[in-house]
Design a protein around this motif. Structure first.
Motif, mmCIF file in Angstrom:
data_model
loop_
_atom_site.group_PDB
_atom_site.id
_atom_site.type_symbol
_atom_site.label_atom_id
_atom_site.label_comp_id
_atom_site.label_asym_id
_atom_site.label_seq_id
_atom_site.Cartn_x
_atom_site.Cartn_y
_atom_site.Cartn_z
ATOM 1 N N LEU A 41 76.357 68.946 22.122
ATOM 2 C CA LEU A 41 75.364 68.738 23.174
ATOM 3 C C LEU A 41 76.056 68.562 24.522
ATOM 4 N N ARG A 42 77.179 67.873 24.510
ATOM 5 C CA ARG A 42 77.989 67.706 25.724
ATOM 6 C C ARG A 42 79.150 68.680 25.712
ATOM 7 N N GLY A 43 79.628 69.024 26.881
ATOM 8 C CA GLY A 43 80.774 69.915 26.973
ATOM 9 C C GLY A 43 80.375 71.354 27.237
ATOM 10 N N GLU A 44 81.369 72.185 27.485
ATOM 11 C CA GLU A 44 81.150 73.588 27.832
ATOM 12 C C GLU A 44 80.800 74.397 26.595
ATOM 13 N N TRP A 45 79.876 75.326 26.770
ATOM 14 C CA TRP A 45 79.502 76.237 25.693
ATOM 15 C C TRP A 45 80.112 77.608 25.953
ATOM 16 N N LYS A 46 80.675 78.207 24.936
ATOM 17 C CA LYS A 46 81.141 79.581 25.009
ATOM 18 C C LYS A 46 80.224 80.415 24.120
ATOM 19 N N VAL A 47 79.312 81.149 24.765
ATOM 20 C CA VAL A 47 78.354 81.963 24.030
ATOM 21 C C VAL A 47 78.564 83.430 24.389
ATOM 22 N N VAL A 48 78.277 84.299 23.432
ATOM 23 C CA VAL A 48 78.483 85.737 23.635
ATOM 24 C C VAL A 48 77.231 86.482 23.201
ATOM 25 N N PRO A 49 77.002 87.665 23.755
ATOM 26 C CA PRO A 49 75.862 88.478 23.316
ATOM 27 C C PRO A 49 75.922 88.727 21.802
ATOM 28 N N GLY A 50 74.794 88.587 21.162
ATOM 29 C CA GLY A 50 74.744 88.732 19.715
ATOM 30 C C GLY A 50 75.046 87.439 18.974
ATOM 31 N N GLY A 51 75.390 86.385 19.708
ATOM 32 C CA GLY A 51 75.749 85.117 19.083
ATOM 33 C C GLY A 51 74.541 84.340 18.571
ATOM 34 N N ARG A 52 74.796 83.467 17.592
ATOM 35 C CA ARG A 52 73.759 82.610 17.015
ATOM 36 C C ARG A 52 74.295 81.178 17.063
ATOM 37 N N TYR A 53 73.526 80.285 17.665
ATOM 38 C CA TYR A 53 74.032 78.944 17.939
ATOM 39 C C TYR A 53 72.956 77.887 17.690
ATOM 40 N N TYR A 54 73.436 76.660 17.465
ATOM 41 C CA TYR A 54 72.509 75.527 17.413
ATOM 42 C C TYR A 54 73.193 74.305 17.988
ATOM 43 N N THR A 55 72.384 73.365 18.443
ATOM 44 C CA THR A 55 72.908 72.085 18.922
ATOM 45 C C THR A 55 71.981 70.970 18.474
ATOM 46 N N GLU A 56 72.563 69.836 18.160
ATOM 47 C CA GLU A 56 71.828 68.669 17.677
ATOM 48 C C GLU A 56 71.611 67.699 18.836
ATOM 49 N N ILE A 57 70.408 67.164 18.944
ATOM 50 C CA ILE A 57 70.050 66.309 20.071
ATOM 51 C C ILE A 57 69.682 64.922 19.553
ATOM 52 N N TYR A 58 70.583 63.982 19.711
ATOM 53 C CA TYR A 58 70.366 62.599 19.281
ATOM 54 C C TYR A 58 69.942 62.502 17.815
ATOM 55 N N GLN A 59 70.536 63.313 16.971
ATOM 56 C CA GLN A 59 70.414 63.254 15.521
ATOM 57 C C GLN A 59 69.027 63.631 14.955
ATOM 58 N N LYS A 60 67.970 63.611 15.769
ATOM 59 C CA LYS A 60 66.620 63.794 15.226
ATOM 60 C C LYS A 60 65.882 64.986 15.834
ATOM 61 N N THR A 61 66.514 65.701 16.737
ATOM 62 C CA THR A 61 65.964 66.919 17.324
ATOM 63 C C THR A 61 67.028 68.007 17.241
ATOM 64 N N LEU A 62 66.593 69.241 17.030
ATOM 65 C CA LEU A 62 67.525 70.345 16.857
ATOM 66 C C LEU A 62 67.028 71.558 17.634
ATOM 67 N N ALA A 63 67.934 72.251 18.307
ATOM 68 C CA ALA A 63 67.610 73.504 18.979
ATOM 69 C C ALA A 63 68.564 74.583 18.485
ATOM 70 N N ALA A 64 68.015 75.754 18.166
ATOM 71 C CA ALA A 64 68.826 76.895 17.740
ATOM 72 C C ALA A 64 68.404 78.109 18.543
ATOM 73 N N PHE A 65 69.365 78.964 18.885
ATOM 74 C CA PHE A 65 69.025 80.107 19.714
ATOM 75 C C PHE A 65 69.947 81.286 19.437
ATOM 76 N N THR A 66 69.445 82.473 19.790
ATOM 77 C CA THR A 66 70.230 83.693 19.726
ATOM 78 C C THR A 66 70.185 84.369 21.086
ATOM 79 N N ILE A 67 71.216 85.133 21.385
ATOM 80 C CA ILE A 67 71.300 85.889 22.639
ATOM 81 C C ILE A 67 71.445 87.365 22.294
ATOM 82 N N GLY A 68 70.591 88.202 22.860
ATOM 83 C CA GLY A 68 70.613 89.622 22.561
ATOM 84 C C GLY A 68 71.909 90.293 22.957
#
Length: 436
Positions: A41-68
């Motif tokens: 959640l903290r710190g720099e993210w290195k994301v690339v096209p076609g990547g699939r990622y998730y991040t945890e937010i205070y243990q009880k919320t979750l976000a996941a995303f993809t980039i075309g």
């Protein structure tokens, strides 16, 4: 007879997801199996096209995303940003910080009500304890967080016999502070009963009571879900609200790809109590996440603003299925029955988010894929519950529709739904994340 695979997958997810902490952990496991990479959640993210990622937010919320994999298209490249939101929490009983209560030979726990459960459904059931404990770590601002699940029946709330409560079948108010004190055990003669629950918890965690700084623990129904019905068309289980939606989002993110744009799924905590927390939908967390995703993907804030205005949000939460014995509580025409497909929830006062254009988009997605759906409106004399949709769309101005699977016994300790409806909402989520 319906395909049991979706039902079995949902029941497995529900069994693991006994609290929001565990719902996030179970989601992470499934996303990682589908190739998603964890980002802090903290710190720099290195994301690339076609990547699939998730991040945890205070243990009880979750976000996941993809980039075309492709850069942005022209004006015809609509809905580049697509978000589906659900929630991980459910109405239940929460254990108070000082929980030890002694009544004669009995050991009981002090609890408070979380959200709006149907309280009488929690009586006479095998209950357990799960959540998170914070332990000393040597760092004042970084305690050790330990997830906990007893994983076995530990407590119960025994009903008073009808012989001593003759009016019980006429409906008797439950006094929360008096009657929602689950039986935990028997105290032995001469046994030190001081801090008995803290001692128990320390033993379960393999530590000492003085090492536990705090805990966030819930009671949950240990009964497992099952398929039922003459043709095995129904599913009965705890926590259908709203793990059905969480599971559909996870499945769709795992199985869908889109060459352009951002697909995002977010599972919020605290919807059942108004979403007003740092990890709830009525916070800045989603907008901050979007800014970070777009920045790390090489897009500027103007791109984000354009994509919000042309984007789309599905607010996924369960809907009210037509009750077999109380049809008088429903609109006479705009109903959704069990196994009728995805429910599009409409309320002209915006308790459910919708507009005609957005509803038409969902209807078109369903039509293209042959997904059944119904439009639901509450009985005009009854107020429905709230959802994530109006909260999010009030500060994230994008087209939004509230959808869900129709269920019976909403907010009971055990709810019921149709198997085909889970298949329908999962299919819609896949279309949502893949269609151009």
């Amino acid at each position: 007879m319906t395909d049991r695979k979706t039902a079995e997958g949902l029941l497995a997810y529900i069994k693991e997801s006994v609290t929001p902490f565990h719902a996030v952990r179970a989601a992470k496991k499934r996303l990682e199996a589908a190739g998603y990479e964890k980002l802090p959640l903290r710190g720099e993210w290195k994301v690339v096209p076609g990547g699939r990622y998730y991040t945890e937010i205070y243990q009880k919320t979750l976000a996941a995303f993809t980039i075309g994999t492709e850069r942005r298209g022209g004006e015809e490249d609509t809905a580049r940003l697509r978000i589906a939101a659900a929630h991980t929490d459910y109405p239940c009983l929460h254990i108070k910080p000082k929980a030890d209560m002694v009544s004669g030979p009995y050991l009981k726990l002090d609890t408070e009500v979380y959200g709006g459960p149907i309280l009488n459904t929690w009586f006479d059931r095998p209950l357990s304890i799960a959540g998170c404990a914070a332990l000393k770590s040597g760092l004042a601002f970084a305690p050790e967080l330990r997830l906990y699940d007893a994983g076995r029946p530990l407590l119960t709330l025994p009903n008073l016999a009808i012989h001593m409560n003759r009016e019980v079948n006429k409906g008797v108010e439950i006094q929360k502070q008096k009657e929602l004190l689950p039986l935990f055990g028997l105290g032995e003669d001469g046994e030190d009963k001081e801090d008995f629950f803290l001692k128990f918890l320390a033993s379960e965690l393999g530590t000492r009571p003085e090492e536990i700084l705090d805990y966030d623990l819930y009671l949950y129904n240990t009964e497992e879900g099952c398929v039922l019905g003459a043709k095995e068309e129904f599913l009965s289980s705890p926590r259908l609200d709203n793990l059905t939606s969480c599971y559909a989002v996870i499945c769709a993110l795992s199985q869908s790809r889109r060459e352009r744009g951002v697909n995002l799924g977010i599972l919020f905590d605290h919807e059942e109590i108004g979403s007003g927390s740092k990890q709830g939908a009525d916070s800045a967390v989603l907008s901050m996440l979007l800014e970070k995703i777009y920045c790390c993907a090489g897009y500027d804030m103007e791109c984000l603003r354009e994509d919000i205005f042309s984007g789309f949000l599905l607010s996924a939460d369960v809907a009210h299925a037509l009750h077999p014995n109380r049809a008088d509580k429903y609109d006479p025409i705009n109903q959704a029955s069990v196994n009728s497909g995805v429910t599009i929830k409409i309320n002209s006062n915006q308790k459910y988010s919708f507009d005609t254009e957005a509803v038409a988009c969902v209807a078109e997605l369903c039509g293209r894929a042959g997904i059944p759906y119904r439009k639901f409106v509450n009985h005009s004399d009854l107020a429905g519950g709230g959802t994530l949709g109006p909260i999010i769309s009030s500060w994230l101005p994008m087209r939004t529709v509230d959808i869900g699977v129709p269920i019976l016994a909403m907010h009971s300790a055990r709810e019921m739904m149709g198997i085909q409806d889970q298949e329908a909402i999962t299919a819609l989520m896949k279309e949502f994340y893949s269609q151009y």
